[in-house]
Design an enzyme around this catalytic site. Structure first.
Site, short mmCIF file in Angstrom:
data_model
loop_
_atom_site.label_atom_id
_atom_site.label_comp_id
_atom_site.label_asym_id
_atom_site.label_seq_id
_atom_site.Cartn_x
_atom_site.Cartn_y
_atom_site.Cartn_z
N LYS A 138 -20.42 8.35 11.61
CA LYS A 138 -20.86 9.51 10.84
C LYS A 138 -20.60 10.79 11.64
CE LYS A 138 -25.48 10.03 12.54
NZ LYS A 138 -25.64 11.23 13.17
N HIS A 230 -29.13 9.13 7.44
CA HIS A 230 -30.24 8.20 7.69
C HIS A 230 -31.39 8.39 6.70
CE1 HIS A 230 -27.99 7.69 11.25
NE2 HIS A 230 -28.67 8.44 12.08
C1 BG6 Z 1 -28.43 9.55 15.51
C2 BG6 Z 1 -28.51 11.04 15.68
O1 BG6 Z 1 -27.61 9.22 14.42
O2 BG6 Z 1 -29.72 9.03 15.30
C3 BG6 Z 1 -29.45 11.40 16.80
O3 BG6 Z 1 -27.22 11.56 15.94
C4 BG6 Z 1 -30.78 10.74 16.61
O4 BG6 Z 1 -29.61 12.80 16.91
C5 BG6 Z 1 -30.60 9.24 16.38
O5 BG6 Z 1 -31.55 10.95 17.78
C6 BG6 Z 1 -31.91 8.55 16.05
O6 BG6 Z 1 -31.72 7.20 15.94
P1 BG6 Z 1 -32.68 6.16 16.65
O7 BG6 Z 1 -32.14 4.82 16.28
O8 BG6 Z 1 -32.58 6.44 18.12
O9 BG6 Z 1 -34.03 6.44 16.11
#
Ligand code: BG6
Length: 462
Positions: A138, A230
């Site tokens: 992404k 997300h």
């Molecule tokens: C990523 C983002 O896709 O997801 C980040 O680029 C973010 O900024 C992260 O911190 C969060 O994912 P997880 O799995 O660490 O909660």
């Protein structure tokens, strides 16, 4: 259970941050747990040697998840390295040489989005004539138009079933559990609709800043970093209609349908914030207007969800690190017990990180003569952070050709349509102090619908 039908993995961006934090640990896990045994060809333009890449892999595993000596040795035995510029055809000719007789390589593009299209083209034309698969990180495009263009370019060389648009949230156990809970039980589904649900809210809070990702982050901001992908996927899991059929597209069909019904955001349904100190992070433009916090109010124009507000807020440098979704139910149609302050309405809470919690909020009677109650929460399930890291799950799925937990072109485009009207920093930017819940203005977004529920983080031992 080694049933990978890809016959090589090429990962571009091998010396980068994502490879370091996620891909090496995922590969070690696949080798250790699932007998992954494909040649792994790292590609980057760093002037490195294979030995340097192996040292980087070792360091990555020591810092992220722990080094398993046996699996690590297998990993370095499978590892090859091609150093070269992504604009130079010779780089891809070399990759092709490393691929040898491979007919079904998996190309993983852990590279800046602007390179996706030219690199995909070079891979398809210069590397391997076979039936290759491609995993794209992404963000998939920068807006609707560029996502459509990227889709067209990829489709020139790869059929849709060979394109894996990754959103690592879909590989998370607690995110999958939302769907599972909704559709593996008969009791929740009948109340997940406008008749019973008052509102839904999702908070994705992180108590750290953009760290060493200033340059990347300053080009995307919170909206494109986590909300467009997300968070909208979480919304979809909470709101889709029950899937029918069992093929890879059963859930994705429902998601695409749902996402098309989400009303595009307007400037008055968004509050953006930037934490104090962000502009001095390396890689961030001095006068940057990019948001590190965003709160939005969504609506779904469907029979099931019409009129139910869905609030999302996501930000860096907030009070805690925790992601949680709460479905708030309506009050009973009549206050049977005439309580003057009847507490909150019932709710269902899904904690998605740092651990998995599913809880139901209800009202129970306080012992005594009067019919007066208080709010309690029943924790239905609590479990430590997912066993299977999302990248391991997703890389394994892609190597087996399972597209179920990946986005699809129509879904990606529908997600862009939701955020399209507010792209380009068009709304005011409010400053907030690190360690808070973002700018105060985000509270006003809720209006009479209530207030944000701040997740409380407790350790599993409490
Ligand atoms: C990523 C983002 O896709 O997801 C980040 O680029 C973010 O900024 C992260 O911190 C969060 O994912 P997880 O799995 O660490 O909660």
């Amino acid at each position: 259970m080694s049933n990978f039908d890809s016959d090589a993995l090429v990962f571009l961006g091998a010396t980068g941050d994502l490879a370091y934090k996620q891909i090496f640990p995922a590969l070690q896990g696949l080798i250790r747990d699932e007998g992954f045994n494909l040649p792994i060809i790292g590609v980057a333009k760093s002037g490195w040697t294979l030995d340097q890449l192996k040292a980087r892999a070792k360091d990555s595993l020591e810092k992220h998840g722990g080094l398993d000596q046996q699996a690590f040795e297998k990993l370095v035995g499978l590892l090859r390295y091609v150093d070269g510029d992504y604009n130079d055809p010779e780089t891809f000719v070399q990759v092709g040489r490393e691929l040898g007789q491979a007919q079904r390589p998996l190309y993983y593009l852990a590279i800046p989005p602007s390179l996706f299209a030219p690199v995909a083209e070079n891979l398809a034309k210069l590397c391997c004539p076979g039936n290759a698969r491609v995993v794209v990180e992404k963000p998939f495009g920068r807006d609707l138009k560029s996502a459509q263009k990227l889709g067209r370019t990829l489709h020139q060389y790869f059929p849709e079933e060979n394109i894996f648009r990754i959103d690592h949230y879909l590989g998370k156990e607690p995110v999958q559990n939302i769907l599972y809970m909704r559709f593996a039980n008969p009791n929740f589904e009948p109340i997940f609709n406008r008749d019973h649900v008052r509102s839904i809210q999702i908070t994705m809070a992180e108590d750290f800043g953009v760290q060493d990702r200033g340059k990347f982050y300053d080009e995307v901001g919170a909206l494109l970093d986590v909300v467009q992908n997300h968070m909208l996927q979480v919304v979809a899991n909470l709101t889709i209609d029950p899937p029918t059929g069992e093929d890879h597209d059963a859930v994705r069909d429902r998601k695409a349908e749902l996402m098309r019904a989400v009303r595009p955001l307007t400037p008055d349904s968004v509050v953006r914030g930037q934490y104090q100190g962000y502009r001095s992070v390396a890689g961030v433009a001095p006068g940057s207007n990019v948001e590190t916090f965003v709160a939005v109010r969504l609506e779904i124009d469907s029979w099931r969800w019409a009129g139910v507000p869905i609030y999302i807020r996501a930000g860096k440098m907030l009070s805690v690190t925790c992601t949680e979704a709460t479905v708030e139910f309506k009050r009973p149609p009549r206050e049977t017990f005439g309580e003057l302050a009847p507490g909150s309405s019932a709710h269902m809470r899904f904690r998605l990180s740092p651990d998995l919690v599913i809880a139901l909020g209800v009202r129970v009677k306080i012992p005594g003569e009067r019919m007066v109650g208080h709010d309690v929460e029943l924790e239905l399930h609590r479990q430590a952070a997912h066993d299977l890291p999302p990248y391991q799950r997703l890389l394994g799925d892609a190597s087996r050709g399972n597209t179920e937990l990946f986005s699809r072109q129509d879904l990606a485009e529908a997600q862009w349509r939701v955020v399209e009207p507010i792209l380009g920093n068009v709304t005011p930017l409010y400053s907030y102090q690190p360690g808070t819940w973002g700018p105060e203005e985000s509270a006003q977004l809720m209006g009479r619908d209530g207030h944000w529920i701040d997740p409380v983080v407790q350790s599993l031992n409490q």
